[in-house]
Design a protein around this motif. Structure first.
Motif, PDB file in Angstrom:
ATOM      1  N   LEU A   1      41.908  32.267  29.066  1.00 59.41           N
ATOM      2  CA  LEU A   1      42.665  33.260  29.817  1.00 59.41           C
ATOM      3  C   LEU A   1      41.819  33.979  30.860  1.00 59.41           C
ATOM      4  CD1 LEU A   1      45.386  34.629  30.189  1.00 59.41           C
ATOM      5  CD2 LEU A   1      44.749  36.276  28.410  1.00 59.41           C
ATOM      6  N   ASP A   2      40.560  34.271  30.554  1.00 59.53           N
ATOM      7  CA  ASP A   2      39.736  34.998  31.521  1.00 59.53           C
ATOM      8  C   ASP A   2      39.487  34.168  32.781  1.00 59.53           C
ATOM      9  OD1 ASP A   2      38.202  33.186  30.128  1.00 59.53           O
ATOM     10  OD2 ASP A   2      36.420  34.455  30.040  1.00 59.53           O
ATOM     11  N   LYS A   3      39.326  32.847  32.621  1.00 61.27           N
ATOM     12  CA  LYS A   3      39.137  31.989  33.794  1.00 61.27           C
ATOM     13  C   LYS A   3      40.438  31.838  34.575  1.00 61.27           C
ATOM     14  CE  LYS A   3      35.141  29.290  32.341  1.00 61.27           C
ATOM     15  NZ  LYS A   3      34.571  27.928  32.165  1.00 61.27           N
ATOM     16  N   LEU A   4      41.558  31.812  33.860  1.00 63.16           N
ATOM     17  CA  LEU A   4      42.855  31.753  34.526  1.00 63.16           C
ATOM     18  C   LEU A   4      43.076  33.015  35.353  1.00 63.16           C
ATOM     19  CD1 LEU A   4      45.582  30.339  34.953  1.00 63.16           C
ATOM     20  CD2 LEU A   4      46.396  31.437  32.854  1.00 63.16           C
ATOM     21  N   ALA A   5      42.674  34.149  34.798  1.00 65.04           N
ATOM     22  CA  ALA A   5      42.807  35.422  35.519  1.00 65.04           C
ATOM     23  C   ALA A   5      41.946  35.435  36.779  1.00 65.04           C
ATOM     24  CB  ALA A   5      42.425  36.576  34.598  1.00 65.04           C
ATOM     25  N   GLN A   6      40.783  34.802  36.715  1.00 64.59           N
ATOM     26  CA  GLN A   6      39.921  34.725  37.895  1.00 64.59           C
ATOM     27  C   GLN A   6      40.582  33.920  39.014  1.00 64.59           C
ATOM     28  OE1 GLN A   6      36.073  33.187  36.750  1.00 64.59           O
ATOM     29  NE2 GLN A   6      35.755  34.773  35.196  1.00 64.59           N
ATOM     30  N   LYS A   7      41.296  32.860  38.634  1.00 68.69           N
ATOM     31  CA  LYS A   7      41.957  32.017  39.630  1.00 68.69           C
ATOM     32  C   LYS A   7      43.089  32.754  40.343  1.00 68.69           C
ATOM     33  CE  LYS A   7      41.119  27.599  37.278  1.00 68.69           C
ATOM     34  NZ  LYS A   7      41.767  26.433  36.610  1.00 68.69           N
ATOM     35  N   THR A   8      43.754  33.662  39.642  1.00 70.28           N
ATOM     36  CA  THR A   8      44.940  34.318  40.209  1.00 70.28           C
ATOM     37  C   THR A   8      44.658  35.747  40.678  1.00 70.28           C
ATOM     38  OG1 THR A   8      45.636  35.036  37.987  1.00 70.28           O
ATOM     39  CG2 THR A   8      46.510  32.940  38.800  1.00 70.28           C
ATOM     40  N   GLU A   9      43.391  36.109  40.746  1.00 68.71           N
ATOM     41  CA  GLU A   9      43.057  37.460  41.206  1.00 68.71           C
ATOM     42  C   GLU A   9      43.292  37.567  42.710  1.00 68.71           C
ATOM     43  OE1 GLU A   9      39.556  40.065  39.786  1.00 68.71           O
ATOM     44  OE2 GLU A   9      38.857  39.156  41.670  1.00 68.71           O
ATOM     45  N   PRO A  10      44.117  38.495  43.166  1.00 69.27           N
ATOM     46  CA  PRO A  10      44.392  38.646  44.604  1.00 69.27           C
ATOM     47  C   PRO A  10      43.152  39.125  45.354  1.00 69.27           C
ATOM     48  CG  PRO A  10      46.029  39.793  43.250  1.00 69.27           C
ATOM     49  CD  PRO A  10      44.890  39.446  42.349  1.00 69.27           C
ATOM     50  N   LYS A  11      43.064  38.742  46.629  1.00 69.96           N
ATOM     51  CA  LYS A  11      41.953  39.209  47.458  1.00 69.96           C
ATOM     52  C   LYS A  11      42.057  40.707  47.683  1.00 69.96           C
ATOM     53  CE  LYS A  11      41.253  34.814  49.861  1.00 69.96           C
ATOM     54  NZ  LYS A  11      41.241  34.098  51.170  1.00 69.96           N
ATOM     55  N   GLU A  12      43.293  41.162  47.852  1.00 66.81           N
ATOM     56  CA  GLU A  12      43.547  42.597  47.951  1.00 66.81           C
ATOM     57  C   GLU A  12      44.329  43.024  46.709  1.00 66.81           C
ATOM     58  OE1 GLU A  12      44.267  44.100  52.212  1.00 66.81           O
ATOM     59  OE2 GLU A  12      45.335  42.171  52.109  1.00 66.81           O
ATOM     60  N   PHE A  13      44.270  44.268  46.396  1.00 68.53           N
ATOM     61  CA  PHE A  13      45.005  44.812  45.247  1.00 68.53           C
ATOM     62  C   PHE A  13      44.717  43.990  43.984  1.00 68.53           C
ATOM     63  CE2 PHE A  13      47.714  45.377  49.071  1.00 68.53           C
ATOM     64  CZ  PHE A  13      47.588  46.750  49.205  1.00 68.53           C
ATOM     65  N   LYS A  14      43.459  43.973  43.584  1.00 70.46           N
ATOM     66  CA  LYS A  14      43.026  43.154  42.460  1.00 70.46           C
ATOM     67  C   LYS A  14      43.708  43.526  41.146  1.00 70.46           C
ATOM     68  CE  LYS A  14      38.467  42.182  44.457  1.00 70.46           C
ATOM     69  NZ  LYS A  14      38.765  40.767  44.751  1.00 70.46           N
ATOM     70  N   ASP A  15      44.280  44.714  41.095  1.00 66.35           N
ATOM     71  CA  ASP A  15      44.970  45.121  39.872  1.00 66.35           C
ATOM     72  C   ASP A  15      46.344  44.461  39.748  1.00 66.35           C
ATOM     73  OD1 ASP A  15      45.818  46.575  42.101  1.00 66.35           O
ATOM     74  OD2 ASP A  15      46.566  48.227  40.856  1.00 66.35           O
ATOM     75  N   ARG A  16      46.760  43.749  40.791  1.00 62.92           N
ATOM     76  CA  ARG A  16      48.055  43.060  40.751  1.00 62.92           C
ATOM     77  C   ARG A  16      47.883  41.609  40.296  1.00 62.92           C
ATOM     78  NH1 ARG A  16      50.861  45.108  46.459  1.00 62.92           N
ATOM     79  NH2 ARG A  16      50.618  47.357  46.072  1.00 62.92           N
TER      80      ARG A  16
ATOM     81  N   PRO B   1      48.707  38.821  37.724  1.00 65.57           N
ATOM     82  CA  PRO B   1      49.693  38.555  36.668  1.00 65.57           C
ATOM     83  C   PRO B   1      49.077  38.097  35.348  1.00 65.57           C
ATOM     84  CG  PRO B   1      49.696  36.786  38.280  1.00 65.57           C
ATOM     85  CD  PRO B   1      48.835  37.872  38.841  1.00 65.57           C
ATOM     86  N   HIS B   2      47.846  37.558  35.399  1.00 68.83           N
ATOM     87  CA  HIS B   2      47.198  37.082  34.179  1.00 68.83           C
ATOM     88  C   HIS B   2      46.149  38.058  33.650  1.00 68.83           C
ATOM     89  CE1 HIS B   2      48.759  33.223  35.953  1.00 68.83           C
ATOM     90  NE2 HIS B   2      49.288  33.224  34.745  1.00 68.83           N
ATOM     91  N   LYS B   3      46.181  39.277  34.191  1.00 71.33           N
ATOM     92  CA  LYS B   3      45.357  40.359  33.665  1.00 71.33           C
ATOM     93  C   LYS B   3      46.216  41.613  33.672  1.00 71.33           C
ATOM     94  CE  LYS B   3      40.651  42.211  34.050  1.00 71.33           C
ATOM     95  NZ  LYS B   3      39.420  42.239  34.885  1.00 71.33           N
ATOM     96  N   SER B   4      47.282  41.532  32.907  1.00 69.46           N
ATOM     97  CA  SER B   4      48.328  42.548  32.939  1.00 69.46           C
ATOM     98  C   SER B   4      47.942  43.807  32.167  1.00 69.46           C
ATOM     99  CB  SER B   4      49.618  41.972  32.341  1.00 69.46           C
ATOM    100  OG  SER B   4      50.592  42.969  32.171  1.00 69.46           O
ATOM    101  N   HIS B   5      48.470  44.938  32.611  1.00 77.06           N
ATOM    102  CA  HIS B   5      48.273  46.188  31.872  1.00 77.06           C
ATOM    103  C   HIS B   5      49.045  46.171  30.553  1.00 77.06           C
ATOM    104  CE1 HIS B   5      52.340  47.665  32.884  1.00 77.06           C
ATOM    105  NE2 HIS B   5      52.144  47.110  34.070  1.00 77.06           N
ATOM    106  N   LEU B   6      49.897  45.154  30.380  1.00 81.51           N
ATOM    107  CA  LEU B   6      50.637  45.012  29.122  1.00 81.51           C
ATOM    108  C   LEU B   6      49.783  44.354  28.039  1.00 81.51           C
ATOM    109  CD1 LEU B   6      54.090  43.835  30.527  1.00 81.51           C
ATOM    110  CD2 LEU B   6      53.442  46.132  29.778  1.00 81.51           C
ATOM    111  N   GLY B   7      48.602  43.876  28.431  1.00 76.97           N
ATOM    112  CA  GLY B   7      47.705  43.268  27.453  1.00 76.97           C
ATOM    113  C   GLY B   7      47.800  41.755  27.440  1.00 76.97           C
ATOM    114  N   SER B   8      46.964  41.137  26.632  1.00 76.33           N
ATOM    115  CA  SER B   8      46.886  39.672  26.586  1.00 76.33           C
ATOM    116  C   SER B   8      47.900  39.047  25.635  1.00 76.33           C
ATOM    117  CB  SER B   8      45.475  39.243  26.161  1.00 76.33           C
ATOM    118  OG  SER B   8      45.159  39.772  24.875  1.00 76.33           O
ATOM    119  N   ASP B   9      48.647  39.869  24.920  1.00 73.08           N
ATOM    120  CA  ASP B   9      49.600  39.330  23.949  1.00 73.08           C
ATOM    121  C   ASP B   9      50.944  38.964  24.568  1.00 73.08           C
ATOM    122  OD1 ASP B   9      47.796  39.578  21.885  1.00 73.08           O
ATOM    123  OD2 ASP B   9      48.457  41.603  21.347  1.00 73.08           O
TER     124      ASP B   9
END
Length: 239
Positions: free
Chosen positions: A180-195, A197-205
């Protein structure tokens, strides 16, 4: 004398009729067991992939010794199964399941001429399978995106026939798409990194299937609350 001959005649006639019917059933069963690809493909060699080793037979029995169907939980592609199904199902083909599969309602479902069964689907189960495979073979949903990459049912769902309430656990998705951590790296936006989808504030569950639908339109769950410019694969309609 007539009283004696009439019952004898009836008994002999009944015996002959029974034998004839059993003979027909046996012939039909033999025909089904020996169903050949050449019934549709006159030049059998022409449908084999380029560079394929010569095949002596012309039925499924010639294929299964090398092409096993046990791909449960494995990430490698199932080229044989996906090639066969995609070639014969719409939109490329027009064959029904029973062109290659032997089905007895409520009792068994397997390959023609081969021993073993994957289950005992009834008519409703078969209708469901036809619907699912039509989507898998020709939609723009996640199932079809996987099909075009050589991924069949078993890699996501495991062994067994499709069911209406089937789902896929995150651990199964991450066999190919993780960790999951590598998947999150792939989908990290160039801007607004908090957006991400694979590093959600809802958690990893949170389940992958909240967004990614196998046999239906995928939707970005984040957009239920937020207004981001975020797209997702698998949102196309069935062809």
């Amino acid at each position: 004398m007539r009283r004696i001959l009439l019952p004898v005649f009836l008994i002999v006639s009944l015996f002959c009729l029974t034998y004839a019917l059993m003979g027909n059933f046996t012939v039909e069963a033999a025909k089904q067991a020996e169903a050949s690809c050449q019934s549709c493909h006159a030049d059998f060699a022409s449908v084999l992939p380029k560079g394929h080793s010569p095949v002596s037979g012309t039925s499924l029995a010639s294929c299964v010794p090398c092409h096993q169907s046990d791909f449960e939980g494995k990430s490698e592609k199932n080229a044989f199964s996906t090639r066969m199904h995609l070639a014969h199902l719409p939109p490329k083909g027009a064959q029904d399941c029973e062109a290659c599969h032997a089905w007895t309602a409520g009792k068994s479902f397997g390959l023609i001429g081969q021993k073993g069964s994957w289950g005992a689907p009834d008519k409703n189960d078969m209708d469901l399978m036809r619907t699912i495979f039509k989507s898998w073979a020709g939609s723009g949903y996640m199932d079809n995106l996987h099909a075009t990459q050589g991924i069949g049912c078993a890699q996501c769902h495991g062994k067994g026939l499709p069911k209406a309430d089937d789902t896929v656990e995150n651990s199964r998705c991450l066999v190919c798409h993780g960790p999951l951590d590598k998947l999150a790296q792939k989908t990290e936006p160039k801007e607004f990194k908090d957006r991400n989808p694979h590093k959600s504030h809802l958690g990893s569950d949170i389940a992958c299937t909240v967004c990614h639908k196998g046999h239906a339109e995928s939707k970005v769950y984040c957009l239920e609350c937020h207004k981001f410019d975020m797209k997702i694969k698998g949102a196309a309609q069935v062809k």
